[in-house]
Scaffold this motif. Structure first.
Motif, mmCIF file in Angstrom:
data_model
loop_
_atom_site.group_PDB
_atom_site.id
_atom_site.type_symbol
_atom_site.label_atom_id
_atom_site.label_comp_id
_atom_site.label_asym_id
_atom_site.label_seq_id
_atom_site.Cartn_x
_atom_site.Cartn_y
_atom_site.Cartn_z
ATOM 1 N N SER A 140 39.019 77.568 46.228
ATOM 2 C CA SER A 140 38.595 77.938 44.882
ATOM 3 C C SER A 140 39.658 77.524 43.884
ATOM 4 O O SER A 140 40.839 77.384 44.230
ATOM 5 N N LEU A 141 39.223 77.372 42.634
ATOM 6 C CA LEU A 141 40.170 77.190 41.541
ATOM 7 C C LEU A 141 40.875 78.504 41.210
ATOM 8 O O LEU A 141 41.948 78.495 40.619
ATOM 9 N N HIS A 142 40.259 79.608 41.570
ATOM 10 C CA HIS A 142 40.840 80.925 41.279
ATOM 11 C C HIS A 142 41.877 81.259 42.345
ATOM 12 O O HIS A 142 41.544 81.375 43.526
ATOM 13 N N PRO A 143 43.135 81.446 41.964
ATOM 14 C CA PRO A 143 44.193 81.671 42.960
ATOM 15 C C PRO A 143 44.042 82.961 43.753
ATOM 16 O O PRO A 143 44.615 83.088 44.835
ATOM 17 N N GLU A 144 43.249 83.900 43.238
ATOM 18 C CA GLU A 144 43.073 85.148 43.979
ATOM 19 C C GLU A 144 42.188 84.971 45.209
ATOM 20 O O GLU A 144 42.191 85.831 46.100
ATOM 21 N N VAL A 145 41.426 83.880 45.274
ATOM 22 C CA VAL A 145 40.544 83.676 46.429
ATOM 23 C C VAL A 145 41.353 83.408 47.700
ATOM 24 O O VAL A 145 41.196 84.129 48.700
ATOM 25 N N PRO A 146 42.217 82.380 47.736
ATOM 26 C CA PRO A 146 43.006 82.212 48.972
ATOM 27 C C PRO A 146 43.908 83.409 49.250
ATOM 28 O O PRO A 146 44.142 83.757 50.414
ATOM 29 N N ARG A 147 44.390 84.049 48.206
ATOM 30 C CA ARG A 147 45.212 85.247 48.398
ATOM 31 C C ARG A 147 44.399 86.347 49.077
ATOM 32 O O ARG A 147 44.890 87.024 49.991
ATOM 33 N N TRP A 148 43.146 86.521 48.666
ATOM 34 C CA TRP A 148 42.279 87.542 49.263
ATOM 35 C C TRP A 148 42.039 87.228 50.736
ATOM 36 O O TRP A 148 42.143 88.118 51.587
ATOM 37 N N PHE A 149 41.736 85.965 51.046
ATOM 38 C CA PHE A 149 41.459 85.603 52.434
ATOM 39 C C PHE A 149 42.703 85.700 53.309
ATOM 40 O O PHE A 149 42.606 86.008 54.496
ATOM 41 N N ALA A 150 43.862 85.453 52.731
ATOM 42 C CA ALA A 150 45.099 85.604 53.504
ATOM 43 C C ALA A 150 45.274 87.041 53.969
ATOM 44 O O ALA A 150 45.791 87.295 55.065
ATOM 45 N N SER A 151 44.804 87.993 53.159
ATOM 46 C CA SER A 151 44.965 89.409 53.489
ATOM 47 C C SER A 151 43.771 89.997 54.226
ATOM 48 O O SER A 151 43.936 90.886 55.068
ATOM 49 N N HIS A 152 42.555 89.506 53.925
ATOM 50 C CA HIS A 152 41.348 90.157 54.431
ATOM 51 C C HIS A 152 40.470 89.266 55.314
ATOM 52 O O HIS A 152 39.475 89.739 55.853
ATOM 53 N N GLY A 153 40.825 87.994 55.419
ATOM 54 C CA GLY A 153 40.041 87.089 56.247
ATOM 55 C C GLY A 153 40.905 85.975 56.781
ATOM 56 O O GLY A 153 40.570 84.789 56.677
ATOM 57 N N SER A 154 42.038 86.356 57.373
ATOM 58 C CA SER A 154 43.070 85.386 57.729
ATOM 59 C C SER A 154 42.648 84.401 58.813
ATOM 60 O O SER A 154 43.295 83.369 58.998
ATOM 61 N N ARG A 155 41.570 84.690 59.529
ATOM 62 C CA ARG A 155 41.101 83.742 60.538
ATOM 63 C C ARG A 155 40.421 82.529 59.904
ATOM 64 O O ARG A 155 40.209 81.519 60.576
ATOM 65 N N ILE A 156 40.085 82.635 58.631
ATOM 66 C CA ILE A 156 39.375 81.560 57.927
ATOM 67 C C ILE A 156 40.389 80.704 57.177
ATOM 68 O O ILE A 156 41.201 81.217 56.397
ATOM 69 N N THR A 157 40.356 79.404 57.397
ATOM 70 C CA THR A 157 41.260 78.479 56.709
ATOM 71 C C THR A 157 40.982 78.519 55.213
ATOM 72 O O THR A 157 39.823 78.495 54.782
ATOM 73 N N ARG A 158 42.030 78.547 54.408
ATOM 74 C CA ARG A 158 41.890 78.778 52.971
ATOM 75 C C ARG A 158 42.695 77.761 52.164
ATOM 76 O O ARG A 158 43.782 77.337 52.588
ATOM 77 N N GLY A 159 42.160 77.377 51.011
ATOM 78 C CA GLY A 159 42.837 76.412 50.167
ATOM 79 C C GLY A 159 42.732 76.761 48.698
ATOM 80 O O GLY A 159 41.892 77.557 48.277
ATOM 81 N N LEU A 160 43.584 76.129 47.900
ATOM 82 C CA LEU A 160 43.601 76.305 46.450
ATOM 83 C C LEU A 160 43.262 74.982 45.795
ATOM 84 O O LEU A 160 43.837 73.950 46.136
ATOM 85 N N MET A 161 42.321 75.005 44.858
ATOM 86 C CA MET A 161 41.983 73.823 44.076
ATOM 87 C C MET A 161 42.854 73.795 42.824
ATOM 88 O O MET A 161 43.089 74.830 42.196
ATOM 89 N N LEU A 162 43.321 72.598 42.463
ATOM 90 C CA LEU A 162 44.180 72.438 41.297
ATOM 91 C C LEU A 162 43.566 71.442 40.328
ATOM 92 O O LEU A 162 43.080 70.385 40.737
ATOM 93 N N SER A 163 43.581 71.785 39.048
ATOM 94 C CA SER A 163 43.112 70.881 38.001
ATOM 95 C C SER A 163 43.784 71.257 36.695
ATOM 96 O O SER A 163 43.823 72.439 36.330
ATOM 97 N N ASP A 164 44.292 70.262 35.989
ATOM 98 C CA ASP A 164 44.900 70.530 34.692
ATOM 99 C C ASP A 164 43.880 71.031 33.683
ATOM 100 O O ASP A 164 44.237 71.640 32.673
ATOM 101 N N ASP A 165 42.581 70.773 33.934
ATOM 102 C CA ASP A 165 41.522 71.233 33.041
ATOM 103 C C ASP A 165 41.033 72.639 33.363
ATOM 104 O O ASP A 165 40.205 73.192 32.639
ATOM 105 N N SER A 166 41.510 73.222 34.444
ATOM 106 C CA SER A 166 41.040 74.536 34.855
ATOM 107 C C SER A 166 41.552 75.622 33.919
ATOM 108 O O SER A 166 42.672 75.545 33.394
#
Length: 255
Positions: free
Chosen positions: A157-183
């Motif tokens: 997700s572009l929202h940084p709280e999404v990978p943070r949430w999965f790191a704490s509550h769904g750590s078995r699922i691979t997680r990534g952060l999308m980056l864009s200067d327009d975000s």
């Protein structure tokens, strides 16, 4: 050459992920919303099946319904894709199961259904299209759809709280952060940007192709963080991605 103090913190707070968790991300290009266009609506079953049949990975977008289920649709409303009105999060699964996609006999699919359709034949990237104030609701819906899936899948997700949430509550699922200067989330630069990434705890980065080449992305890639480029839609952008990223998420206009 000794690492700087900042470099040491980078390695500690943003460690290189286990290759067994992220290796599938670089195996094949990902078709954004499936192979859609004149033949199939975006994020439809037919578009996903077409991409799988061609040997591509698939990247889908998700929203959540009134009853907390993850639906494969990019917009927070159904108007563009169906011609009807209403926000996805205000509509029940019964309602969404009856609305037809424009130019199709298909309805908006659930994420769990798309995963069942793919059935492990190719990697799946799930982009969580968040609405402020409802991040955790969407994360819960996606986790419920993915947990138990035996194929290769990752969330981002572009929202940084999404990978943070999965790191704490769904750590078995691979997680990534999308980056864009327009975000709307691209508030930080330089050292503040990497601190924000540390807080989000991703295992891979998906970078807007318009922001490549990037010294930041190059540095992370060099130390082993997988870099995906999105959304590649031309030969020129594909050439840039070949130099700056490990894999692409692409559009096939008019397919």
């Amino acid at each position: 050459m000794p690492l700087s103090l900042f470099g040491l913190f980078d390695r500690w707070r943003f460690p290189v992920p286990d290759a067994r968790r992220v290796g599938f991300l670089t195996r094949t290009p990902f078709a954004n919303r499936g192979l859609h266009g004149s033949r199939h609506p975006e994020n439809s079953r037919a578009a996903i099946e077409a991409a799988v049949a061609m040997g591509y990975g698939v990247k889908v977008d998700v929203q959540f319904s009134l009853d907390g289920l993850a639906y494969v649709i990019a917009d927070p409303t159904i108007e563009r894709m169906t011609g009807e009105s209403g926000q996805v999060r205000h509509l029940s699964s019964k309602h969404l199961g009856e609305v037809r996609l424009r130019g199709s006999e298909e309805t908006i699919p659930q994420l769990k259904e798309i995963l069942g359709l793919v059935a492990g034949r190719t990697p799946v990237l799930v982009e969580l299209r968040t609405i402020e104030g409802h991040v955790s609701q969407l994360c819960v819906a996606v986790r419920h759809a993915i947990e138990g899936y035996r194929g290769e899948a990752a969330v981002m997700s572009l929202h940084p709280e999404v990978p943070r949430w999965f790191a704490s509550h769904g750590s078995r699922i691979t997680r990534g952060l999308m980056l864009s200067d327009d975000s709307v989330y691209a508030r930080e630069a330089g050292a503040e940007q990497i601190k924000a990434i540390w807080r989000s705890r991703p295992e891979f980065l998906a970078v807007d192709i318009r922001d490549l080449p990037s010294r930041f992305a190059q540095r992370q890639r060099k130390r082993g963080i997988p870099i995906l480029a999105w959304t590649v839609g031309s030969a020129e952008q594909q050439a840039i991605a070949a130099d700056c990223a490990d894999q692409i998420i692409f559009e096939a206009p008019g397919w």
